[in-house]
Design an enzyme around this catalytic site. Structure first.
Site, PDB file in Angstrom:
ATOM      1  N   PHE A 114       0.826  -1.223   0.000  1.00  0.00           N
ATOM      2  CA  PHE A 114       0.000   0.000   0.000  1.00  0.00           C
ATOM      3  C   PHE A 114       0.861   1.275   0.000  1.00  0.00           C
ATOM      4  CE2 PHE A 114      -4.115  -1.852   2.137  1.00  0.00           C
ATOM      5  CZ  PHE A 114      -4.413  -2.513   0.969  1.00  0.00           C
ATOM      6  N   SER A 133      -5.310  -7.675   0.512  1.00  0.00           N
ATOM      7  CA  SER A 133      -3.905  -7.658   0.105  1.00  0.00           C
ATOM      8  C   SER A 133      -3.092  -8.459   1.116  1.00  0.00           C
ATOM      9  CB  SER A 133      -3.376  -6.225   0.044  1.00  0.00           C
ATOM     10  OG  SER A 133      -1.958  -6.238  -0.083  1.00  0.00           O
ATOM     11  N   LYS A 171     -13.339  -6.495  -1.972  1.00  0.00           N
ATOM     12  CA  LYS A 171     -12.361  -7.307  -2.716  1.00  0.00           C
ATOM     13  C   LYS A 171     -11.868  -8.442  -1.816  1.00  0.00           C
ATOM     14  CE  LYS A 171      -8.449  -6.947  -5.860  1.00  0.00           C
ATOM     15  NZ  LYS A 171      -7.664  -6.031  -6.697  1.00  0.00           N
ATOM     16  N   ASN A 185      -8.003 -11.022  -5.239  1.00  0.00           N
ATOM     17  CA  ASN A 185      -6.704 -10.379  -5.089  1.00  0.00           C
ATOM     18  C   ASN A 185      -5.597 -11.392  -5.414  1.00  0.00           C
ATOM     19  OD1 ASN A 185      -4.688  -8.469  -4.209  1.00  0.00           O
ATOM     20  ND2 ASN A 185      -6.213  -7.585  -2.839  1.00  0.00           N
TER      21      ASN A 185
END
Length: 387
Positions: A137, A201, A241, A272
């Site tokens: 990120f 993530s 997501k 992802n």
């Protein structure tokens, strides 16, 4: 002789520039992309974003009516989008539209600027046409991205721009992760066409734990409450997501959560990157820590699309992501239950020409199977991809 060499060199440069601009597939695959792969991956990524920002790539392709897609109350000229992760800071949205993406998702964007993980943090698996990344990120923060997007969107005619998704993340050292997502919804409601809650993530410690039932229920309740408090014209569709490494039981719990009225998101993005490393990987970089994307993820993500489609009885729109390199890959995701698809790794390996190629092939497959639109094909093969 020197003059002849100059003329020859100039001619080659002009030809190369024209081939790049027009998206000549053979030139990209035979000359341009092999050269790009000599450049360190993150440098190549930064240069690619810059090239798209400057609108250096403009493949010629007119989307046929069969590819027109309605999703989330939005109309896309085609169902092929760019996934979050390529344009992290919202720098190249108009250029991505010119390349032919039906919709553009930027980010992930965190409330405060943060550098992400130390370099190197992106690795090519050339033998597998895959990527491992552990960016973590890296983001310029809400304010910088908001100002940039507001300026670029103001310059575009509303009817001629692709739908814009903004993928929201949390800061690494945040004391209140849920509020990070709430801030994103409040900040970008006026600019985005849809928003994505990214808790999948693998590169931010503890992030994926937010997919657990109780935490997810609290998160989605607060996020949707924040959206409801916005002026009506700023209430955008919100998608969640998901990670591809979730168990079947995890998936069932997530679907149970989004069935709760207070947690009813408008769609799901599946999926992802994966932390799994299939035994078939050939590259020396297979052991790098981070999320794996590309063809090794394809089958897993397609099966997950089908599972989610069946669990939700086709009532929750799905955007399918993972290993889409051809029109057939996109078609499989759609037949499995996706209403639209996103790509990233194939764009890294093959450049802008891969976008019209996938669209041409997808259109031909829809026609071949007797579908008059993308919507007609959604979920028609879900059972097949479960087995």
């Amino acid at each position: 002789m020197p003059r002849e060499n100059t003329v020859t060199g100039l001619g080659a440069a002009v030809f190369s520039a024209y081939s790049v601009y027009r998206g000549d597939e053979k030139f990209y695959n035979g000359v341009f992309m092999p050269f790009v792969r000599l450049i360190p991956p993150e440098t190549a990524h930064d240069l690619a974003v810059l090239g798209v920002k400057w609108k250096l790539f403009r493949p010629k392709y007119q989307d046929p009516d069969r590819l027109r897609t309605n999703l989330l109350g939005l109309s896309f000229s085609n169902p092929v989008g760019i996934a979050a992760g390529f344009d992290k800071h919202g720098e190249a949205v108009p250029g991505l539209e010119l390349i032919g993406f039906g919709f553009v998702e930027i980010g992930s964007v965190t409330p405060e600027p943060q550098p992400g993980n130390p370099r190197p943090r992106i690795f090519r698996l050339n033998e597998d046409k895959a990527i491992v990344n552990r960016y973590g990120f890296n983001s310029e923060g809400h304010d910088a991205v908001y100002d940039r997007l507001r300026e670029s969107r103001a310059k575009q005619e509303t009817g001629k721009r692709a739908a814009l998704g903004i993928n929201l993340g949390k800061n690494k050292l945040s004391q209140d992760a849920i509020q990070d997502y709430v801030q994103g919804v409040k900040r970008f409601g006026a600019l985005a066409d849809y928003l994505v809650i990214n808790v999948s993530s693998p590169n931010t410690a503890g992030l994926r734990a937010m997919q657990s039932k109780n935490t997810l229920q609290t998160l989605l309740t607060e996020v949707l409450k924040a959206r409801s408090a916005l002026p009506e014209n700023e209430r955008r569709p919100i998608l969640l997501k998901l990670a591809p490494d979730l168990s079947d039981e995890d998936l069932k719990e997530i679907v149970d959560v989004i069935r709760i009225k207070a947690c009813a998101v408008d769609g799901l993005i599946v999926s992802n990157t994966t932390i799994d490393r299939p035994a078939t990987l050939k590259s020396n970089n297979a052991g790098q820590l981070g999320g794996l994307s590309g063809p090794p993820l394809k089958q897993r993500s397609t099966a997950m699309v089908a599972k989610v489609y069946k669990l939700t009885q086709g009532k929750v729109p799905i955007i399918g992501v993972g290993g889409i390199f051809t029109g057939e890959d996109a078609f499989e995701k759609i037949e499995a239950g996706a209403s639209a698809v996103q790509l990233y790794t194939s764009f890294i390996f093959h450049g802008p020409p891969v976008v019209p190629k996938i669209k041409r092939e997808l259109d031909a497959l829809l026609e071949q199977h007797g579908y008059s639109s993308v919507q007609d094909a959604v979920g028609k093969g879900a059972d097949k991809y479960l087995s």
